[in-house]
Design an enzyme around this catalytic site. Structure first.
Site, mmCIF file in Angstrom:
data_model
loop_
_atom_site.group_PDB
_atom_site.id
_atom_site.type_symbol
_atom_site.label_atom_id
_atom_site.label_comp_id
_atom_site.label_asym_id
_atom_site.label_seq_id
_atom_site.Cartn_x
_atom_site.Cartn_y
_atom_site.Cartn_z
ATOM 1 N N CYS A 1 37.830 54.293 46.890
ATOM 2 C CA CYS A 1 38.969 52.812 47.992
ATOM 3 C C CYS A 1 40.541 53.741 47.591
ATOM 4 O O CYS A 1 40.719 53.003 46.466
ATOM 5 C CB CYS A 1 38.468 51.696 48.100
ATOM 6 S SG CYS A 1 36.506 51.631 48.531
ATOM 7 N N CYS B 1 34.012 42.199 44.912
ATOM 8 C CA CYS B 1 35.486 43.358 45.883
ATOM 9 C C CYS B 1 34.232 44.316 45.773
ATOM 10 O O CYS B 1 33.670 44.499 47.409
ATOM 11 C CB CYS B 1 35.861 43.547 46.042
ATOM 12 S SG CYS B 1 36.240 44.542 47.354
ATOM 13 N N CYS B 2 33.517 45.030 44.933
ATOM 14 C CA CYS B 2 32.562 46.266 45.065
ATOM 15 C C CYS B 2 31.853 45.444 45.235
ATOM 16 O O CYS B 2 30.570 46.510 46.110
ATOM 17 C CB CYS B 2 32.953 46.928 43.787
ATOM 18 S SG CYS B 2 33.840 48.175 43.411
ATOM 19 N N CYS C 1 42.429 51.395 45.019
ATOM 20 C CA CYS C 1 41.560 51.732 43.627
ATOM 21 C C CYS C 1 41.697 52.896 43.399
ATOM 22 O O CYS C 1 41.256 52.788 42.344
ATOM 23 C CB CYS C 1 40.255 50.832 43.304
ATOM 24 S SG CYS C 1 39.925 48.806 44.348
ATOM 25 N N CYS D 1 31.692 51.293 39.877
ATOM 26 C CA CYS D 1 31.753 50.061 40.649
ATOM 27 C C CYS D 1 30.600 49.355 41.365
ATOM 28 O O CYS D 1 30.204 48.611 41.818
ATOM 29 C CB CYS D 1 31.887 50.930 42.273
ATOM 30 S SG CYS D 1 30.824 52.680 43.218
HETATM 31 FE FE1 SF4 Z 1 36.688 46.932 46.846
HETATM 32 FE FE2 SF4 Z 1 39.136 48.569 45.424
HETATM 33 FE FE3 SF4 Z 1 35.827 48.053 45.272
HETATM 34 FE FE4 SF4 Z 1 36.635 49.135 46.936
HETATM 35 S S1 SF4 Z 1 36.825 50.306 44.807
HETATM 36 S S2 SF4 Z 1 35.513 47.907 47.429
HETATM 37 S S3 SF4 Z 1 38.178 47.888 47.274
HETATM 38 S S4 SF4 Z 1 37.008 47.364 44.659
#
Ligand code: SF4
Length: 234
Positions: free
Chosen positions: A204, A121-122, A207, A230
Site C-alpha cells: 500500500c 489496518c492490515c 506503507c 502484513c
Molecule cells: Fe493498512 Fe498499510 Fe497494511 Fe495497507 S499495508 S492495509 S495501508 S497498514
C-alpha cells in the site's frame, strides 16, 4: 467451497508428502501438481508488483482465479498493473475489497490507522478479506520466495495452512531474483512500473517507500515500524 472436515486429514498428509517430493522443483512442475490435485478448488494471490506467477500459472492453469486484495490504498501503478494483467494474461483476476471503504474505516477508527495501528489496518484491509475469499477453495498459491526475507528462508513449497484450513503452495519458493529476471526477460512479463522507480517491494502507498541501491528490498515496507509482514503469510 472449503474442504469438508473428513477431507482435511487427507489434505494434511498430502501436503506433508508433497513438501518432500517437490522440494527443489521448478515452478511449472509445482503448478502442474497443484492443477492435478486441486482443479477448480485452487486459486492464487498476487500483489501486482509483477505478473511472474500469474504468467506462469496462465501457461499451466489457464483461467485460474487470481485474487488481488484491493485495499483502497494502492498506488495507481499497481491498479494499472492489475488491469493490464487482467487484459493480457489468461487468468481470472478477482479484486477483493474490505468490508469498509477507506472513508468508512476513517470514520470508525479515525484517520491514518496505518500510522497508529498497522496490524489492525492490515487485518481489516488484507487478512480478513483474504480469509473470506479463500474460503471457497481447498488450496491457495502465492508468489513469495525464500530469498526475499530471513523469515521466508525455510518456507516449504507445499504446507498445510492451519489458520485457513487449506493447502498453501509457493511455486516460486526456490527461485532466486536471477531466475525471476531471466523469466521476465524471456517472456516479456508485465512488471509494475514502480519496480523501475526505486521500489523493490510494493504494498500500500502509505506503507511503502523507495529503497536505496543495495538496501534490503523489504526495507521500504513499513519503514520505521516494528513490522515486516502484513499477516497473509504468517
Ligand atoms: Fe493498512 Fe498499510 Fe497494511 Fe495497507 S499495508 S492495509 S495501508 S497498514
Amino acid at each position: 467451497m472449503a474442504a469438508p472436515r473428513d477431507e482435511q486429514e487427507r489434505l494434511i498428509t498430502l501436503a506433508e508428502k508433497a513438501a518432500v517430493e517437490l522440494e527443489g522443483a521448478q515452478p511449472r512442475q509445482v503448478l502442474q501438481w497443484a492443477k492435478d490435485e486441486f482443479g477448480d478448488n485452487l486459486c492464487m494471490t498476487s500483489s501486482m508488483a509483477d505478473a511472474v506467477l500469474s504468467t506462469l500459472a496462465g501457461e499451466v492453469i489457464p483461467g485460474i482465479d487470481v485474487i488481488f486484495l484491493d485495499t483502497g490504498y494502492h498506488f495507481a501503478e499497481t491498479v494499472g498493473t492489475r488491469d493490464a494483467v487482467s487484459a493480457t494474461v489468461p487468468v481470472n483476476v478477482l479484486s477483493v475489497r474490505p468490508s469498509q471503504t477507506v472513508a468508512e474505516q476513517d470514520e470508525t477508527y479515525g484517520p491514518k490507522l496505518y500510522e497508529r495501528n498497522p496490524d489492525l489496518c492490515c487485518h481489516l484491509r488484507k487478512v480478513r478479506p483474504l480469509q473470506a475469499s479463500l474460503s471457497s477453495y481447498w488450496a491457495w498459491m502465492s508468489g513469495i520466495r525464500r530469498d526475499e526475507t530471513p523469515d521466508r528462508a525455510d518456507m516449504p513449497i507445499v504446507s498445510w495452512d492451519p489458520k485457513r484450513e487449506m493447502v498453501k503452495i509457493n511455486p516460486l519458493a526456490c527461485w532466486t531474483q536471477d531466475d525471476v529476471d531471466a523469466y521476465v526477460a524471456e517472456k516479456g512479463v508485465l512488471i509494475n512500473p514502480l519496480m523501475y522507480d526505486g521500489f523493490a517491494s510494493i504494498g500500500c502507498a502509505p506503507c511503502t517507500r523507495r529503497v536505496a541501491p543495495g538496501e534490503d528490498p523489504r526495507a521500504g515496507r513499513w519503514a520505521g515500524m516494528n513490522k515486516t509482514e502484513c499477516g497473509l503469510h504468517t
